[in-house]
Design an enzyme around this catalytic site. Structure first.
Site, PDB file in Angstrom:
ATOM      1  CB  THR A 177       1.453   9.284  -6.485  1.00 58.52           C
ATOM      2  OG1 THR A 177       0.893   8.087  -5.974  1.00 58.52           O
ATOM      3  CG2 THR A 177       2.222   8.959  -7.764  1.00 58.52           C
ATOM      4  CE  LYS A 235       0.605   4.729  -7.541  1.00 58.99           C
ATOM      5  NZ  LYS A 235       0.002   5.678  -6.626  1.00 58.99           N
ATOM      6  CE  LYS A 275      -0.315  13.387  -9.203  1.00 63.01           C
ATOM      7  NZ  LYS A 275       0.079  12.363  -8.182  1.00 63.01           N
TER       8      LYS A 275
END
Length: 292
Positions: free
Chosen positions: A96, A171, A239
């Site tokens: 990701t 995502k 994150k």
């Protein structure tokens, strides 16, 4: 498919590669901490001494790394992917990361004659173990088609989203929604408890209503016990919130709910909870529930 390379054996990478081995795929694996390869070797994998060595040996190589810095390092550093990628070889990055990172990797691989696909996944440890991930792929369609047999083992559904960057964006949007929901869920659990209600009854009520969902059902019981075994580490969720907010900035989309959720995850990290499951953000509210 021919032998597959697999770079990165954290919580997700280990579960995904183990699934491939169980379904008869031949794997060559690499991890920065080589001891994490041991269990996979016991199940038939071989070890590559570097990302470059894995690329040299395998026609297709999958990477599942922790963040943009790790994804770039594996490609561009000494003994990295770029040293051996070339015509006839494909690199599938399932980490990701942000769209800019994916594009940078894609361009570098294309210059070497290789093929690139980004394919981040929706799902955490249990779906990875069970082959129930949702795969969000973008890039070269021919590589996507060639990788479908592996995707079918690792996931329950694969989407091809077009040009590189679209997988990363999808995502981040999904994880931004998930992180925002987890914060509201945490506040609700603590509010119910402090109001004199049974949190378990709240979970039962939620499960019967319009907002019933697998995340509440799976995470709720352990959250009421202040137990947060890491399926998706909180530091990675934060994150992803940060990267999603940057995507919002880029597109001039106001995101006050996501911004507030990001602050809660940052607070949780400051409390030393980064390696626990992302549901540990509950502690940012629960730890103050007795105060006035």
């Amino acid at each position: 498919m021919e032998e597959i390379g697999f770079l990165g054996l954290g919580i997700m990478g280990k579960a995904m590669s183990m699934n491939l081995l169980r379904h008869g795929f031949k794997l060559t694996v690499w991890n920065r901490t080589l001891s994490r390869c041991d269990e996979l070797v016991e199940h038939g994998a071989t070890i590559g001494e570097s990302p470059a060595a894995v690329i040299k040996k395998c026609k297709y190589t999958i990477a599942m790394l922790s963040d943009p810095a790790a994804a770039l390092s594996v490609v561009f550093d000494k003994d990295g992917v770029l040293e051996q990628i070339g015509a006839g070889k494909g690199y599938i990055d399932m980490s990701t990361v942000d769209a800019e990172t994916s594009s940078k990797i894609s361009e570098a691989i294309a210059l070497k004659g290789g093929s690139f696909l980004e394919a981040p996944v929706s799902g955490s440890k249990k779906p990875a173990e069970d082959g129930q991930l949702v795969i969000l792929a973008a890039g070269e369609r021919a590589l996507y088609d060639a990788t479908i047999p592996a995707f079918d083992v690792m996931g329950k559904k694969s989407f091809f989203l077009g040009e590189v960057g679209n997988g990363a964006k999808m995502k981040l949007v999904v994880n931004m929604i998930m992180g925002s929901m987890m914060n509201a869920f945490s506040e609700g659990l603590v509010l119910a408890d402090k109001s004199g209600l049974d949190p378990q009854t709240l979970l039962d009520v939620l499960d019967l209503g319009a907002i019933a969902n697998p995340m509440f059902k799976m995470k709720g019981p352990s959250m009421t016990k202040s137990s947060y075994p890491p399926a998706f580490p909180l530091k990675h969720q934060q994150k992803d919130m940060r990267l999603a907010l940057a995507l919002g900035d880029e597109n001039a989309v106001p995101m006050p709910v996501a911004a507030a959720a990001n602050e809660a995850f940052k607070k949780a990290r400051s409390m030393g909870l980064g390696d626990l499951d992302f549901s540990a953000v509950h502690e940012t509210v629960a730890s103050s529930k007795g105060s006035t």
